[in-house]
Scaffold this motif. Sequence first.
Motif, PDB file in Angstrom:
ATOM      1  N   GLY A 108      -0.516  -6.037   4.592  1.00 16.45           N
ATOM      2  CA  GLY A 108      -0.741  -4.604   4.614  1.00 16.45           C
ATOM      3  C   GLY A 108      -0.795  -4.030   6.017  1.00 16.45           C
ATOM      4  N   SER A 109      -1.404  -4.765   6.962  1.00 19.12           N
ATOM      5  CA  SER A 109      -1.530  -4.253   8.322  1.00 19.12           C
ATOM      6  C   SER A 109      -0.171  -4.166   9.019  1.00 19.12           C
ATOM      7  CB  SER A 109      -2.483  -5.132   9.131  1.00 19.12           C
ATOM      8  OG  SER A 109      -1.994  -6.466   9.170  1.00 19.12           O
TER       9      SER A 109
ATOM     10  N   GLY B 210       1.648  -1.263   7.463  1.00 21.54           N
ATOM     11  CA  GLY B 210       0.901  -0.083   7.903  1.00 21.54           C
ATOM     12  C   GLY B 210       1.208   0.282   9.344  1.00 21.54           C
TER      13      GLY B 210
ATOM     14  N   THR C 294       5.557   4.710   1.210  1.00 25.08           N
ATOM     15  CA  THR C 294       4.626   4.097   0.267  1.00 25.08           C
ATOM     16  C   THR C 294       4.650   4.837  -1.057  1.00 25.08           C
ATOM     17  OG1 THR C 294       2.777   5.442   1.041  1.00 25.08           O
ATOM     18  CG2 THR C 294       3.064   3.279   2.073  1.00 25.08           C
TER      19      THR C 294
ATOM     20  N   ARG D  95       2.035   5.477  -4.310  1.00 20.72           N
ATOM     21  CA  ARG D  95       0.694   5.338  -4.859  1.00 20.72           C
ATOM     22  C   ARG D  95       0.499   6.460  -5.848  1.00 20.72           C
ATOM     23  NH1 ARG D  95       0.431   6.703  -0.076  1.00 20.72           N
ATOM     24  NH2 ARG D  95      -0.759   8.102   1.150  1.00 20.72           N
TER      25      ARG D  95
ATOM     26  N   LEU E  90       6.781   0.268  -0.470  1.00 22.81           N
ATOM     27  CA  LEU E  90       5.624  -0.567  -0.804  1.00 22.81           C
ATOM     28  C   LEU E  90       4.696   0.195  -1.727  1.00 22.81           C
ATOM     29  CD1 LEU E  90       3.840  -3.129  -0.351  1.00 22.81           C
ATOM     30  CD2 LEU E  90       2.788  -1.881   1.550  1.00 22.81           C
ATOM     31  N   SER E  91       4.335  -0.413  -2.857  1.00 23.43           N
ATOM     32  CA  SER E  91       3.321   0.168  -3.738  1.00 23.43           C
ATOM     33  C   SER E  91       1.949  -0.220  -3.205  1.00 23.43           C
ATOM     34  CB  SER E  91       3.473  -0.356  -5.165  1.00 23.43           C
ATOM     35  OG  SER E  91       2.359   0.054  -5.936  1.00 23.43           O
ATOM     36  N   GLU E  92       1.079   0.778  -3.092  1.00 21.66           N
ATOM     37  CA  GLU E  92      -0.270   0.519  -2.581  1.00 21.66           C
ATOM     38  C   GLU E  92      -1.293   0.257  -3.674  1.00 21.66           C
ATOM     39  OE1 GLU E  92      -1.270   3.846  -0.101  1.00 21.66           O
ATOM     40  OE2 GLU E  92      -0.212   2.993   1.605  1.00 21.66           O
ATOM     41  N   ASP E  93      -0.961   0.499  -4.942  1.00 20.35           N
ATOM     42  CA  ASP E  93      -1.999   0.375  -5.960  1.00 20.35           C
ATOM     43  C   ASP E  93      -1.558  -0.378  -7.216  1.00 20.35           C
ATOM     44  OD1 ASP E  93      -0.333   2.407  -6.857  1.00 20.35           O
ATOM     45  OD2 ASP E  93      -1.837   3.976  -6.694  1.00 20.35           O
TER      46      ASP E  93
ATOM     47  N   PRO F 136       2.678  -4.218  -6.141  1.00 11.87           N
ATOM     48  CA  PRO F 136       1.773  -4.215  -4.982  1.00 11.87           C
ATOM     49  C   PRO F 136       1.937  -5.489  -4.151  1.00 11.87           C
ATOM     50  CG  PRO F 136       0.614  -3.494  -6.946  1.00 11.87           C
ATOM     51  CD  PRO F 136       1.963  -3.988  -7.396  1.00 11.87           C
TER      52      PRO F 136
END
Length: 147
Positions: A40-41, A44, A66, A68, A89-92, A108
């Motif tokens: 994730g970092s 991000g 992203t 979400r 990228l899916s965050e959830d 995710p």
Amino acid sequence: MNSRMAATLVLLASLILLAGWLAGRTGSDILPSTAYRVEGSDFGARLAAQGASGVVRVPPGDVYMTARRWEFSPALELAPGGAYRLHLLSEDVVHSAAIGDAEVLLEPGTVRVVSLTAPPSGRVRIQCAEYCGLGHTKMIGSIEVVP
């Protein structure tokens, strides 16, 4: 005419229509390509360097977005005719990004990369195609093509 002959004619007509439809397709400028796992970092940091919110004008190349509940972020402005690799990228939860004629499943923790060539003008539609909750029908992202 008996029912067997009628069924054969319907099948033959369907095959002719399908062949005509496939022959008329010119191909898509949006192609699903690869997927990779990401911390994730790391994703991000790439997203933050590009601009993570609001409307972001991006040059051709790699671009990050992203998904979400119930949004795609950031809103993107692309250069006409530019070649892009869209990292999603899916965050959830599980989403599915329908981009033009292509569709990619977003799980995710896994980044999906879609190659696309921006049209000369207009908008590239991106919408969630996997039910993700009550706001699912309004989950439409903004990808505008601006000179």
